[in-house]
Design a protein around this motif. Structure first.
Motif, PDB file in Angstrom:
ATOM      1  N   PRO A  71       0.813  -1.228   0.000  1.00  0.00           N
ATOM      2  CA  PRO A  71       0.000   0.000   0.000  1.00  0.00           C
ATOM      3  C   PRO A  71       0.846   1.277   0.000  1.00  0.00           C
ATOM      4  CG  PRO A  71      -0.968  -1.620   1.452  1.00  0.00           C
ATOM      5  CD  PRO A  71       0.354  -2.187   1.012  1.00  0.00           C
ATOM      6  N   ARG A  72       1.894   1.334   0.831  1.00  0.00           N
ATOM      7  CA  ARG A  72       2.728   2.540   0.890  1.00  0.00           C
ATOM      8  C   ARG A  72       3.549   2.701  -0.389  1.00  0.00           C
ATOM      9  NH1 ARG A  72       3.057   7.599   1.978  1.00  0.00           N
ATOM     10  NH2 ARG A  72       5.193   8.329   2.253  1.00  0.00           N
ATOM     11  N   GLY A  73       4.121   1.563  -0.865  1.00  0.00           N
ATOM     12  CA  GLY A  73       4.928   1.639  -2.070  1.00  0.00           C
ATOM     13  C   GLY A  73       4.124   2.042  -3.289  1.00  0.00           C
ATOM     14  N   THR A  74       2.871   1.618  -3.345  1.00  0.00           N
ATOM     15  CA  THR A  74       2.009   1.954  -4.473  1.00  0.00           C
ATOM     16  C   THR A  74       1.728   3.460  -4.532  1.00  0.00           C
ATOM     17  OG1 THR A  74       0.974  -0.231  -4.439  1.00  0.00           O
ATOM     18  CG2 THR A  74      -0.256   1.538  -5.496  1.00  0.00           C
ATOM     19  N   ILE A  75       1.578   4.073  -3.370  1.00  0.00           N
ATOM     20  CA  ILE A  75       1.350   5.520  -3.342  1.00  0.00           C
ATOM     21  C   ILE A  75       2.530   6.260  -3.967  1.00  0.00           C
ATOM     22  CG2 ILE A  75       1.138   7.512  -1.801  1.00  0.00           C
ATOM     23  CD1 ILE A  75      -0.435   5.689   0.104  1.00  0.00           C
ATOM     24  N   ALA A 135       5.070   4.778  -6.007  1.00  0.00           N
ATOM     25  CA  ALA A 135       5.435   4.358  -7.364  1.00  0.00           C
ATOM     26  C   ALA A 135       4.298   4.504  -8.378  1.00  0.00           C
ATOM     27  CB  ALA A 135       5.895   2.891  -7.332  1.00  0.00           C
ATOM     28  N   ASP A 136       3.046   4.458  -7.911  1.00  0.00           N
ATOM     29  CA  ASP A 136       1.869   4.560  -8.773  1.00  0.00           C
ATOM     30  C   ASP A 136       1.981   3.624  -9.989  1.00  0.00           C
ATOM     31  OD1 ASP A 136      -0.581   5.387  -9.688  1.00  0.00           O
ATOM     32  OD2 ASP A 136       0.196   7.187 -10.672  1.00  0.00           O
ATOM     33  N   PRO A 137       2.112   2.283  -9.755  1.00  0.00           N
ATOM     34  CA  PRO A 137       2.327   1.361 -10.872  1.00  0.00           C
ATOM     35  C   PRO A 137       1.140   1.264 -11.826  1.00  0.00           C
ATOM     36  CG  PRO A 137       1.862   0.144  -8.863  1.00  0.00           C
ATOM     37  CD  PRO A 137       2.041   1.568  -8.465  1.00  0.00           C
ATOM     38  N   MET A 138      -0.060   1.580 -11.378  1.00  0.00           N
ATOM     39  CA  MET A 138      -1.239   1.485 -12.234  1.00  0.00           C
ATOM     40  C   MET A 138      -1.607   2.825 -12.873  1.00  0.00           C
ATOM     41  SD  MET A 138      -1.760  -1.693 -11.908  1.00  0.00           S
ATOM     42  CE  MET A 138      -3.324  -1.893 -12.745  1.00  0.00           C
ATOM     43  N   ASN A 139      -0.785   3.849 -12.578  1.00  0.00           N
ATOM     44  CA  ASN A 139      -1.009   5.177 -13.160  1.00  0.00           C
ATOM     45  C   ASN A 139      -2.415   5.718 -12.855  1.00  0.00           C
ATOM     46  OD1 ASN A 139       1.584   5.381 -14.493  1.00  0.00           O
ATOM     47  ND2 ASN A 139       0.794   3.861 -15.959  1.00  0.00           N
ATOM     48  N   VAL A 140      -2.799   5.604 -11.576  1.00  0.00           N
ATOM     49  CA  VAL A 140      -4.124   6.100 -11.184  1.00  0.00           C
ATOM     50  C   VAL A 140      -4.042   7.330 -10.283  1.00  0.00           C
ATOM     51  CG1 VAL A 140      -5.216   3.836 -11.448  1.00  0.00           C
ATOM     52  CG2 VAL A 140      -4.220   4.465  -9.237  1.00  0.00           C
ATOM     53  N   GLY A 141      -2.855   7.724  -9.898  1.00  0.00           N
ATOM     54  CA  GLY A 141      -2.680   8.929  -9.106  1.00  0.00           C
ATOM     55  C   GLY A 141      -2.645   8.687  -7.614  1.00  0.00           C
ATOM     56  N   GLN A 142      -2.030   9.628  -6.907  1.00  0.00           N
ATOM     57  CA  GLN A 142      -1.839   9.495  -5.460  1.00  0.00           C
ATOM     58  C   GLN A 142      -3.151   9.400  -4.707  1.00  0.00           C
ATOM     59  OE1 GLN A 142       0.941  12.261  -3.730  1.00  0.00           O
ATOM     60  NE2 GLN A 142       0.107  11.992  -1.663  1.00  0.00           N
ATOM     61  N   GLU A 143      -4.114  10.238  -5.073  1.00  0.00           N
ATOM     62  CA  GLU A 143      -5.382  10.237  -4.341  1.00  0.00           C
ATOM     63  C   GLU A 143      -6.048   8.871  -4.402  1.00  0.00           C
ATOM     64  OE1 GLU A 143      -9.634  12.671  -4.163  1.00  0.00           O
ATOM     65  OE2 GLU A 143      -8.062  13.275  -5.583  1.00  0.00           O
ATOM     66  N   MET A 144      -6.071   8.257  -5.589  1.00  0.00           N
ATOM     67  CA  MET A 144      -6.676   6.937  -5.742  1.00  0.00           C
ATOM     68  C   MET A 144      -5.901   5.886  -4.959  1.00  0.00           C
ATOM     69  SD  MET A 144      -9.081   5.048  -7.045  1.00  0.00           S
ATOM     70  CE  MET A 144      -9.793   5.936  -8.433  1.00  0.00           C
ATOM     71  N   ASN A 145      -4.577   5.956  -5.008  1.00  0.00           N
ATOM     72  CA  ASN A 145      -3.759   4.974  -4.296  1.00  0.00           C
ATOM     73  C   ASN A 145      -3.887   5.108  -2.784  1.00  0.00           C
ATOM     74  OD1 ASN A 145      -2.589   3.495  -6.446  1.00  0.00           O
ATOM     75  ND2 ASN A 145      -1.234   5.221  -6.893  1.00  0.00           N
ATOM     76  N   GLU A 146      -4.133   6.326  -2.306  1.00  0.00           N
ATOM     77  CA  GLU A 146      -4.353   6.511  -0.879  1.00  0.00           C
ATOM     78  C   GLU A 146      -5.714   5.957  -0.452  1.00  0.00           C
ATOM     79  OE1 GLU A 146      -3.811  10.674  -0.391  1.00  0.00           O
ATOM     80  OE2 GLU A 146      -1.644  10.500  -0.014  1.00  0.00           O
ATOM     81  N   VAL A 191      -7.460   3.371  -2.366  1.00  0.00           N
ATOM     82  CA  VAL A 191      -7.517   1.933  -2.684  1.00  0.00           C
ATOM     83  C   VAL A 191      -6.123   1.344  -2.469  1.00  0.00           C
ATOM     84  CG1 VAL A 191      -7.976   0.199  -4.443  1.00  0.00           C
ATOM     85  CG2 VAL A 191      -9.333   2.311  -4.388  1.00  0.00           C
ATOM     86  N   SER A 192      -5.982   0.564  -1.444  1.00  0.00           N
ATOM     87  CA  SER A 192      -4.671  -0.039  -1.159  1.00  0.00           C
ATOM     88  C   SER A 192      -4.442  -1.266  -2.043  1.00  0.00           C
ATOM     89  CB  SER A 192      -4.568  -0.427   0.318  1.00  0.00           C
ATOM     90  OG  SER A 192      -5.533  -1.402   0.647  1.00  0.00           O
ATOM     91  N   TYR A 193      -3.197  -1.502  -2.383  1.00  0.00           N
ATOM     92  CA  TYR A 193      -2.829  -2.574  -3.319  1.00  0.00           C
ATOM     93  C   TYR A 193      -1.685  -3.369  -2.711  1.00  0.00           C
ATOM     94  CZ  TYR A 193      -1.184  -4.574  -7.830  1.00  0.00           C
ATOM     95  OH  TYR A 193      -0.796  -5.395  -8.856  1.00  0.00           O
TER      96      TYR A 193
END
Length: 348
Positions: A114-118, A120-131, A133-135
């Protein structure tokens, strides 16, 4: 710690006799069970060769052919309900494995957090979305004989061939075997029998290097008031699984099946033979010229798959000696083994 230097063997077999009738094949198996080991030795004093399948020259299943619609229905009709017993062990970093023989350990790592996704944004969905939706994602790697697993018939052979005369020269490519690979192993539904040798001997665990032989198996079955039948999945408890969380102790000179015990199980019609240790059999070898004779005897000579690292502590504690064995292994094309998640359902 005793060295385990298991390397893969292969072996030679005589020309296979085609048997087209399944009824005749079943009869042939029954006749073989009553005989000695003469069918696996080409001549007096000669080295053993791989076995011929009574189900024909193209057969890749060996004794798994004993499992039929009727046999599955028969065992399922006796399921009592109630408790379900998980016969698989957990996978974890540092777990027991064949690394003393040079095979890779079980490894596990995170590919997404979850933290790394925020960051790196591997899905190119943006910080707000990554914060929002955790992955989490992960990956693992291991030797195919790690954890609770089933050995395919190509795991060991003799003189360049495996069970039913399939040669490495003709059937083993860069991506595994094209015959008897783990993908050919069907889901298993059969009568399961626990032979609790440790309990029969009155110990929590058999002594290091103890060889389980015919008398041990017969005595344990008599004490459990059970008889083996053709097509059984036979699981032997040594008690070694008690040490599973201590890798060094688990691997140190384990007790296991001896050749006389293996012969008894073949004669009794076992379809699969398994145990709670890493290697099924005890070491060092008791057969000159073969460092792993129980494996070659069961797999290469008789077409009997082997299961290892089977968790038997709970069914031992509850004295569940007869059960419906249900398990499916991963369909790894060309592989010599596959992880398995079997369960046991008590029978009426």
């Amino acid at each position: 710690m005793q060295r385990m230097t298991f390397l893969y063997l292969s072996g030679v077999c005589a020309v296979l006799l085609a048997i087209t009738s399944s009824a005749y094949a079943h009869q042939a198996v029954g006749e073989n069970l009553q005989g000695s080991d003469s069918e696996t030795i080409s001549s007096a004093g000669a080295q053993p060769t791989v076995g011929k399948s009574p189900w024909g020259p193209d057969d890749e299943l060996g004794r798994l052919n004993l499992m039929t619609d009727e046999s599955r229905a028969a065992v399922l009709s006796r399921v009592a309900g109630g408790n379900m017993y998980d016969l698989a062990e957990e996978y974890f970093m540092g777990m027991p494995g064949w690394f003393p023989a040079g095979d890779p350990r079980y490894n596990f790592w995170m590919t997404h957090t979850p933290r790394g996704t925020i960051i790196a944004d591997p899905m190119n969905v943006g910080q707000e979305m990554n914060e929002h939706v955790s992955y989490t994602g992960s990956a693992f790697s291991m030797y195919s004989h790690t954890g609770t697993h089933i050995d395919a018939l190509n795991h060991f052979g003799l003189n360049g061939e495996i069970y039913n005369g399939f040669s490495a020269e003709e059937y083993q490519g860069d991506h595994g075997w094209t015959k008897t690979g783990a993908e050919t192993i069907p889901p298993i539904v059969a009568r399961g029998v626990l032979i609790d040798v440790a309990a029969y001997k009155g110990v929590a665990e058999l002594s290091p290097g103890y060889r389980v032989e015919r008398d041990d198996l017969v005595g344990a079955l008599e004490s459990q008031q059970l008889e083996l039948a053709e097509g059984d999945v036979v699981l032997i408890r040594t008690g070694r699984m008690r040490r599973y969380d201590d890798t060094e102790a688990y691997l140190e000179n384990p007790p296991g099946l001896g050749m006389d015990g293996a012969r008894y199980l073949v004669e009794s019609g076992a379809m699969i033979v398994g145990a709670d240790n890493l290697s099924l059999e005890a070491f060092p070898s008791e057969v000159e010229g073969n460092y792993i004779p129980v494996h070659t005897y069961l797999l290469a000579q008789h077409g009997i798959p082997i299961m290892e690292l089977v968790y038997l502590e709970d069914i031992s504690k509850d004295k569940i000696y007869e059960f419906a064995f249900i398990g499916g292994s991963l369909r790894l094309r060309g592989a010599d083994a596959a992880p398995m998640r079997p369960i046991a359902l008590p029978l009426r």
